[in-house]
Structures are given as C-alpha cells and as structure tokens.
Design a protein around this motif. Structure first.
Motif, mmCIF file in Angstrom:
data_model
loop_
_atom_site.group_PDB
_atom_site.id
_atom_site.type_symbol
_atom_site.label_atom_id
_atom_site.label_comp_id
_atom_site.label_asym_id
_atom_site.label_seq_id
_atom_site.Cartn_x
_atom_site.Cartn_y
_atom_site.Cartn_z
ATOM 1 N N PHE A 106 17.757 141.857 -49.651
ATOM 2 C CA PHE A 106 17.267 140.589 -49.105
ATOM 3 C C PHE A 106 16.905 139.614 -50.225
ATOM 4 N N ILE A 153 20.278 138.442 -52.021
ATOM 5 C CA ILE A 153 21.057 137.513 -51.194
ATOM 6 C C ILE A 153 20.355 136.160 -51.081
ATOM 7 N N ILE A 155 27.339 141.079 -52.509
ATOM 8 C CA ILE A 155 26.793 140.423 -51.319
ATOM 9 C C ILE A 155 27.133 141.195 -50.042
ATOM 10 N N PHE A 198 24.626 143.434 -47.719
ATOM 11 C CA PHE A 198 24.473 143.071 -46.304
ATOM 12 C C PHE A 198 24.898 144.227 -45.392
ATOM 13 N N SER A 212 22.578 147.281 -45.669
ATOM 14 C CA SER A 212 21.272 146.964 -45.078
ATOM 15 C C SER A 212 21.348 147.120 -43.558
#
Length: 212
Positions: free
Chosen positions: A120, A123, A154, A158, A161
């Motif tokens: 987080f 990004i 990236i 993402f 996650s």
C-alpha cells in the motif's frame, strides 16, 4: 498457496543470472535491485530446502517480505520528490513489520499484513510521484528505464495483496476455468509479469551499457 510459487523459482534464478551477466551492478539503483533479486532467490532456495522439514516456512517468507518491501521503498524513495515523507514512510513500515512479527501475526506465521502495508505504501508513493511528474509535464520520466523498474512490482504488490487480504479457504478453492483455482492464477500471473518487467529492464540496461 506457497506450492504455486515453486514453478516460478526457475524464472527467479534466470532473472538473477541475467542481471549479473548484463547489468552494471555499481550504480546505486542496480545495487538495490541486486539485493532484491538475491533475497527472492534465497527465499526460493530456503523454501525448497525446508519444505519437507518440521521448520515453519512462515518466518522465511515474513523476513523476505520485510527485506524486499524495505528495499523497494528505498528504491522508489530515490526518485520521490518528498524525501522526508519517504523516510518517514519507510520507518513506519519497518516499525509496523517488527511489531507485527513479534506481537501480532507472529514468528511462525507468514506475516501477510506486513506485505499488504508495504504494498500500500509503495503503490501510494508511485501514484503520487506519477501524478507529480505528469503535472510538471516531465514526459521523459515516464519513458525512462528507471520508471519501468519502479513499475515492475505494482501488479505484483496489488495482486498478492488481494490474495493475502482474503484469508478464505472457499475463495482459495474457487475454480475460474478448468482445474485452475483463483489463487493459483493470480500468483502465477503476477509473478510472471513482475519478473518479465525486471528482465525487460535488464535488457534495456544492457543496451544502455553498450551506448555509454
């Protein structure tokens, strides 16, 4: 879910070899990338060796997440316009990682929350800096090889996650096509994109090395 990562091990090794053969390892940025690839390869080796032992792989993956997350944050802070904020965010990530390791998810479990928080932060910095450079109309920033490298994790951050955030066995077993499960598809996909972008960076660095 870690069983899905194993076929990626060969790609990690190949990327590491290509880096050492073709890239100038003495630039500041490439030193960080070298350590990132080394930690990734070391994690694959440790997980393969310890897979059939009584030793918990949780600590291995947790330490890898902390070190690699920190290295990517250091790497992006090199181009981040707000150096002070970058330093504070890195310190906050390390503090959270240590607390999570010893007092929350623990030493024997994989620290999923550490990965999610690091992803987080990274990004958020990436998006902020991209808009900042776009506002300045600095188009060369987006065309540079450095930007390609910073873009590499990236989708990886993402996607994983998403995988780590939903700790549901039902979701893990969801079949999306054939015998391919959702988690399996995401883990393969994001890892392939991640290391492919790094390999494209390596290829470009090789060409730039000859130009220089």
């Amino acid at each position: 879910m870690f069983e899905y990562i194993k076929p990626i091990s060969c790609y990690v090794l190949l990327t590491f070899i290509l880096f050492f053969v073709f890239v100038n390892k003495y630039t500041r940025q490439n030193k960080y990338l070298m350590f990132i690839l080394f930690i990734s390869l070391l994690t694959e080796i440790f997980s393969a060796v310890l897979e059939h032992s009584d030793y918990s792989l949780g600590l291995t993956y947790s330490l890898s997440m902390i070190i690699n997350g920190s290295l990517w944050l250091i790497l992006i802070s090199e181009v981040f316009s707000n150096k002070k904020a970058a330093s504070i965010l890195l310190a906050a990530f390390l503090l959270f990682s240590i607390i999570n390791l010893f007092f929350d998810e623990g030493l024997t479990n994989c620290n999923f929350n550490t990965f999610i928080v690091g992803a987080f932060i990274y990004i958020s910095i990436f998006i902020y800096e991209s808009f900042y450079q776009l506002k300045k109309e600095n188009l060369s920033f987006f065309l540079s090889n450095n930007y390609l490298l910073l873009s590499a994790p990236i989708l990886f951050f993402f996607g994983l996650s998403f995988v780590f955030g939903f700790k549901s066995r039902e979701l893990a077993e969801t079949t999306i096509f054939g015998n391919v499960r959702l988690y399996e598809f995401i883990i393969y996909f994001v890892n392939i994109i991640y290391y492919t972008l790094i390999n494209i960076y390596i290829y470009r660095e090789k060409r730039l090395k000859h130009v220089r």
